[in-house]
Design a protein around this motif. Structure first.
Motif, PDB file in Angstrom:
ATOM      1  N   ARG A 193       0.840  -1.204   0.000  1.00 54.33           N
ATOM      2  CA  ARG A 193       0.000   0.000   0.000  1.00 54.33           C
ATOM      3  C   ARG A 193       0.874   1.253   0.000  1.00 54.33           C
ATOM      4  O   ARG A 193       0.549   2.247  -0.673  1.00 54.33           O
ATOM      5  CB  ARG A 193      -0.933  -0.007   1.212  1.00 54.33           C
ATOM      6  CG  ARG A 193      -2.055  -1.029   1.125  1.00 54.33           C
ATOM      7  CD  ARG A 193      -3.186  -0.723   2.106  1.00 54.33           C
ATOM      8  NE  ARG A 193      -2.752  -0.803   3.492  1.00 54.33           N
ATOM      9  CZ  ARG A 193      -2.782  -1.902   4.226  1.00 54.33           C
ATOM     10  NH1 ARG A 193      -3.204  -3.044   3.684  1.00 54.33           N
ATOM     11  NH2 ARG A 193      -2.403  -1.889   5.492  1.00 54.33           N
ATOM     12  N   HIS A 196       2.233   1.701  -3.486  1.00 56.56           N
ATOM     13  CA  HIS A 196       1.169   2.180  -4.374  1.00 56.56           C
ATOM     14  C   HIS A 196       0.901   3.664  -4.129  1.00 56.56           C
ATOM     15  O   HIS A 196       0.731   4.450  -5.075  1.00 56.56           O
ATOM     16  CB  HIS A 196      -0.101   1.368  -4.143  1.00 56.56           C
ATOM     17  CG  HIS A 196      -1.270   1.810  -4.958  1.00 56.56           C
ATOM     18  ND1 HIS A 196      -1.264   1.816  -6.333  1.00 56.56           N
ATOM     19  CD2 HIS A 196      -2.498   2.279  -4.593  1.00 56.56           C
ATOM     20  CE1 HIS A 196      -2.419   2.250  -6.793  1.00 56.56           C
ATOM     21  NE2 HIS A 196      -3.189   2.541  -5.754  1.00 56.56           N
ATOM     22  N   ASP A 197       0.888   4.060  -2.856  1.00 53.97           N
ATOM     23  CA  ASP A 197       0.637   5.463  -2.518  1.00 53.97           C
ATOM     24  C   ASP A 197       1.840   6.348  -2.810  1.00 53.97           C
ATOM     25  O   ASP A 197       1.682   7.546  -3.071  1.00 53.97           O
ATOM     26  CB  ASP A 197       0.269   5.593  -1.037  1.00 53.97           C
ATOM     27  CG  ASP A 197      -1.076   4.973  -0.718  1.00 53.97           C
ATOM     28  OD1 ASP A 197      -1.876   4.768  -1.648  1.00 53.97           O
ATOM     29  OD2 ASP A 197      -1.319   4.677   0.470  1.00 53.97           O
ATOM     30  N   GLY A 201       0.493  10.024  -2.276  1.00 55.39           N
ATOM     31  CA  GLY A 201      -0.736   9.589  -2.937  1.00 55.39           C
ATOM     32  C   GLY A 201      -0.625   9.456  -4.434  1.00 55.39           C
ATOM     33  O   GLY A 201      -1.495   9.924  -5.180  1.00 55.39           O
ATOM     34  N   GLN A 203      -0.629   6.726  -6.500  1.00 55.59           N
ATOM     35  CA  GLN A 203      -1.352   5.659  -7.197  1.00 55.59           C
ATOM     36  C   GLN A 203      -0.463   4.982  -8.250  1.00 55.59           C
ATOM     37  O   GLN A 203      -0.847   4.808  -9.405  1.00 55.59           O
ATOM     38  CB  GLN A 203      -2.628   6.196  -7.835  1.00 55.59           C
ATOM     39  CG  GLN A 203      -3.647   6.730  -6.833  1.00 55.59           C
ATOM     40  CD  GLN A 203      -4.899   7.258  -7.496  1.00 55.59           C
ATOM     41  OE1 GLN A 203      -4.848   8.216  -8.279  1.00 55.59           O
ATOM     42  NE2 GLN A 203      -6.027   6.651  -7.218  1.00 55.59           N
TER      43      GLN A 203
END
Length: 395
Positions: A193, A196-197, A201, A203
């Protein structure tokens, strides 16, 4: 106790094997099954399959071993539909393709215009030529403009325990354990996570590679959702082709280098992070990728699942070639060391390290699941090795 355990294992196995047949179907038992795809602003890729299978009984009981056995039989007896026409629609563009001998279709579409969408998961409409037509909705991941890097991760013995280095353990975990009983390595979910962040943030795209057959796609998707691991396209290296006449897996060429090369070409503006394990050939494959694409890989993270000194020494030699091409190399037994290194490179937020560490410390001891529990984990803690392009250090 033994009978209860045997019943639970048998029922879990049958549920796993029968799960792929429990889906919406067209007339005559025809199924249009898309898998998650990936793409850029210029082009998208996705894979799916068309096959026929008999319908379940209307009064089927999901907890009945008899009905589960019937569903397993339906799955094995399902027939690939060769030459079926599938039309994909995306961004004002259509592509019509035909399925191959195993019923698979492959979409490579260049849209006229990328649809406006705040969600990086974009919908692709699919239609199977049938009477009546069968419709399906596929998803492809298109990274947002602020994505800073892409991650390619192996799944087997990197994200989840599968024991691919031992065939008996691998078969047990692939075909006996369901998504609920499969075990994720502690810290993996929070680390992924965080990747991914990114630092803010971002993405970043997450791309996964597995040695499992396509038939376990649903199980892997459920496993990722259960453990809150970021979803991403799963690229399988083989089609096992189980059937009554061919009950054993087909042998297939390992296409991991080609797959990663395709990802590097597609996301040509993004650096990459490669994650794998020490049990198979990930270090060797990743070293070849780094050598073939100098400057494109920021870091190689290898989960050390072996305490074998000879294998560790071999990986350290491989790491020298990786760092000579400008990429960092980390060999570590858990996710914390990877998170610390990723934070140092600015790939993840610094406060994410504490979250990964907390998940690792809160994890219960690894269960001894499967027929050969003694081979699932080493008796000693493997070392952590961090080698940077300008030199190295052993921790």
């Amino acid at each position: 106790m033994v009978r209860s355990r045997l019943y639970k294992v048998t029922r879990g196995t049958l549920r796993l094997l029968s799960r792929p047949v429990r889906r919406a179907q067209g007339r005559g038992g025809i199924v249009l099954e898309p898998y998650r795809g990936y793409g850029s602003c210029d082009e998208i890729f996705l894979i799916g399959r068309v096959f026929r299978q008999s319908r379940p009984a209307p009064d089927a009981d999901r907890d009945s071993l008899r009905d589960l056995w019937r569903d397993v039989g339906r799955r094995i007896a399902r027939r690939a539909v060769r030459g079926a026409a599938v039309t994909a629609r995306f961004g004002g563009t259509e592509q019509r393709v035909a399925t191959d001998r195993d019923g698979y279709f492959r979409i490579h579409l260049k849209p006229r215009a990328m649809p406006d969408c705040a969600d990086p998961w974009r919908a692709v409409g699919l239609t199977l030529d049938a009477e009546p037509p069968v419709e399906a909705r596929a998803e492809v991941y298109v990274p947002p403009a602020h994505a800073r890097f892409a991650v390619v991760s192996d799944i087997d013995d990197t994200v989840m325990h599968t024991g691919v280095a031992n065939k008996l353990v691998m078969l047990w975990r692939l075909f006996v354990e369901d998504a609920e009983s499969r075990t994720a390595f502690p810290g993996v979910a929070t680390l992924y996570r965080a990747l991914h962040d990114g630092a803010d943030g971002e993405q970043n795209p997450m791309l996964y590679v597995s040695r499992a057959p396509w038939g376990l796609y649903d199980v892997l998707s459920e496993f990722f959702a259960r453990h809150a691991i970021p979803a991403g396209p799963v690229l399988f290296l083989r089609e096992w082709g189980l059937s009554w006449t061919h009950p054993l897996p087909r042998r297939a060429e390992d296409h991991k280098r080609i797959l990663i090369g395709n990802m590097l070409a597609l996301y040509r503006d993004l650096p990459f992070v490669l994650i794998g394990d020490s049990g198979q050939h990930d270090p060797e494959v990743y070293a070849e990728v780094v050598a073939a694409h100098p400057g494109r890989v920021r870091a190689v993270y290898i989960r050390n699942v072996s305490a074998d000194a000879a294998r560790i020494a071999e990986i350290e030699r491989i790491a020298a070639g990786v760092t000579a091409a400008g990429a960092s190399f980390v060999l570590a037994p858990d996710s914390v060391a990877m998170a610390e290194h990723a934070a140092g490179l600015g790939l993840i937020a610094h406060d994410a390290v504490a979250t990964v560490r907390a998940e690792r410390e809160a994890a219960p001891p690894e269960p001894a699941t499967g027929p050969l529990p003694g081979v699932l984990r080493p008796t000693e803690v493997p070392p952590t090795v961090v080698i940077e392009p300008e030199g190295g250090r052993r921790l």
